[in-house]
Design a protein around this motif. Structure first.
Motif, mmCIF file in Angstrom:
data_model
loop_
_atom_site.group_PDB
_atom_site.id
_atom_site.type_symbol
_atom_site.label_atom_id
_atom_site.label_comp_id
_atom_site.label_asym_id
_atom_site.label_seq_id
_atom_site.Cartn_x
_atom_site.Cartn_y
_atom_site.Cartn_z
ATOM 1 N N GLN A 4 0.842 -1.182 0.000
ATOM 2 C CA GLN A 4 0.000 0.000 0.000
ATOM 3 C C GLN A 4 0.881 1.237 0.000
ATOM 4 O O GLN A 4 1.819 1.338 0.776
ATOM 5 C CB GLN A 4 -0.916 0.013 1.215
ATOM 6 C CG GLN A 4 -1.924 -1.120 1.195
ATOM 7 C CD GLN A 4 -2.827 -1.065 2.415
ATOM 8 O OE1 GLN A 4 -2.596 -0.310 3.332
ATOM 9 N NE2 GLN A 4 -3.866 -1.885 2.405
ATOM 10 N N THR A 5 0.552 2.136 -0.870
ATOM 11 C CA THR A 5 1.310 3.383 -0.909
ATOM 12 C C THR A 5 0.598 4.417 -0.052
ATOM 13 O O THR A 5 -0.607 4.322 0.187
ATOM 14 C CB THR A 5 1.442 3.914 -2.343
ATOM 15 O OG1 THR A 5 0.135 4.131 -2.861
ATOM 16 C CG2 THR A 5 2.198 2.936 -3.217
ATOM 17 N N THR A 6 1.329 5.384 0.390
ATOM 18 C CA THR A 6 0.737 6.417 1.240
ATOM 19 C C THR A 6 0.585 7.721 0.472
ATOM 20 O O THR A 6 0.851 8.793 0.982
ATOM 21 C CB THR A 6 1.617 6.647 2.482
ATOM 22 O OG1 THR A 6 2.932 6.996 2.033
ATOM 23 C CG2 THR A 6 1.679 5.412 3.349
ATOM 24 N N GLU A 7 0.142 7.620 -0.764
ATOM 25 C CA GLU A 7 -0.079 8.821 -1.564
ATOM 26 C C GLU A 7 -1.335 9.527 -1.087
ATOM 27 O O GLU A 7 -2.340 8.912 -0.795
ATOM 28 C CB GLU A 7 -0.259 8.460 -3.039
ATOM 29 C CG GLU A 7 1.001 7.944 -3.704
ATOM 30 C CD GLU A 7 0.762 7.611 -5.162
ATOM 31 O OE1 GLU A 7 -0.213 8.145 -5.729
ATOM 32 O OE2 GLU A 7 1.528 6.823 -5.707
#
Length: 48
Positions: A4-7
């Motif tokens: 999961q990216t934290t964009e």
């Protein structure tokens, strides 16, 4: 589990401008309401 990216989601510039204009219009409307009440004693001048 997936990576999961934290964009952070991007907000469209047009929506930001529209919200600011909406807030400005609401503020002007409130000031007009207070001004009308102070000068005439009625919330909607000419109605009751």
């Amino acid at each position: 589990m997936k990576n999961q990216t934290t964009e952070t989601p991007r907000v469209e510039e047009g929506k930001v401008i529209a919200e600011r204009l909406n807030g400005l219009a609401a503020s002007i409307g409130c000031l007009a309401l207070v001004g009308a009440y102070l000068t005439t004693g009625q919330i909607i001048p000419g109605v009751v």
